[in-house]
Each structure stands twice: as structure tokens, then as C-alpha cells.
Design a protein around this motif. Structure first.
Motif, PDB file in Angstrom:
ATOM      1  N   THR A 174     136.007 114.914  37.860  1.00 27.56           N
ATOM      2  CA  THR A 174     135.548 114.373  36.579  1.00 27.56           C
ATOM      3  C   THR A 174     135.823 112.883  36.514  1.00 27.56           C
ATOM      4  O   THR A 174     136.739 112.378  37.155  1.00 27.56           O
ATOM      5  CB  THR A 174     136.225 115.087  35.402  1.00 27.56           C
ATOM      6  N   GLN A 182     135.952 111.673  33.350  1.00 22.63           N
ATOM      7  CA  GLN A 182     136.353 111.580  31.954  1.00 22.63           C
ATOM      8  C   GLN A 182     137.870 111.716  31.835  1.00 22.63           C
ATOM      9  O   GLN A 182     138.431 112.773  32.108  1.00 22.63           O
ATOM     10  CB  GLN A 182     135.653 112.646  31.124  1.00 22.63           C
ATOM     11  N   ASP A 215     139.689 111.877  29.218  1.00 26.19           N
ATOM     12  CA  ASP A 215     140.103 112.873  28.232  1.00 26.19           C
ATOM     13  C   ASP A 215     140.192 114.271  28.834  1.00 26.19           C
ATOM     14  O   ASP A 215     141.028 115.066  28.429  1.00 26.19           O
ATOM     15  CB  ASP A 215     139.150 112.889  27.043  1.00 26.19           C
ATOM     16  N   THR A 216     139.327 114.578  29.792  1.00 20.50           N
ATOM     17  CA  THR A 216     139.366 115.893  30.441  1.00 20.50           C
ATOM     18  C   THR A 216     140.683 116.083  31.179  1.00 20.50           C
ATOM     19  O   THR A 216     141.317 117.137  31.074  1.00 20.50           O
ATOM     20  CB  THR A 216     138.174 116.054  31.408  1.00 20.50           C
ATOM     21  N   ARG A 234     137.745 113.747  23.535  1.00 17.48           N
ATOM     22  CA  ARG A 234     136.336 114.032  23.819  1.00 17.48           C
ATOM     23  C   ARG A 234     136.173 115.494  24.233  1.00 17.48           C
ATOM     24  O   ARG A 234     136.941 116.006  25.031  1.00 17.48           O
ATOM     25  CB  ARG A 234     135.859 113.125  24.940  1.00 17.48           C
TER      26      ARG A 234
END
Length: 81
Positions: free
Chosen positions: A4, A6, A8-9, A73
Motif C-alpha cells: 500500500t 496509504q 493511514d492503512t 482514511r
């Protein structure tokens, strides 16, 4: 394996696993992402929550909202459950 991009993930995965601050910082580094930095208000909320052993995403989102910061997110739908 698909990685990922991201941040936030990764943070959500660390929270779900109950990682310490040091473990969370290491996970972010492994994924090539910037570590949590206390001078960034949003990161400061994460640092405070992890240090206080608060790992529940709705609770952390509440802290983020109270501090005028964007929610994690992809967790917005969790707020409605």
C-alpha cells in the motif's frame, strides 16, 4: 505481494495489532513512509493515543476530530456502526 501507499492503512494495521510506538515507527519505515512526528498535529494525536494504549479506531477518530484533524482514511464508515 502488493504494498500500500496509504500511510493511514499502515497506521490502522498497527493499531489493530496493538503495536507500541516503536513498532509502529518501524512498520512505517519498512513501508518507506515517514515516521510519526510530534510536531505534526495529526501525528501527535496518534503518538498520544498509542502511548496511552488507545487502539480503537473510533476513539482515535474522535480524538482526531476534537483536534480538527482529518479522520483515518477509509474508517469513516466505521463511525456509523
Amino acid at each position: 505481494e502488493k504494498h500500500t501507499r496509504q500511510r493511514d492503512t499502515i497506521i490502522k494495521l498497527c493499531l489493530g495489532a496493538g503495536f507500541s510506538l516503536q513498532e509502529t515507527q518501524r512498520a512505517l519505515k519498512i513501508y518507506g513512509m515517514s515516521p510519526l512526528y510530534a510536531r505534526f498535529p495529526r501525528d501527535a494525536v496518534f503518538i498520544s493515543a498509542i502511548s496511552a494504549r488507545i487502539y480503537e479506531i473510533p476513539e482515535i477518530n474522535s480524538l482526531l476530530a476534537r483536534n480538527g484533524q482529518p479522520l483515518l482514511r477509509g474508517s469513516e464508515e466505521m463511525q456509523n456502526d
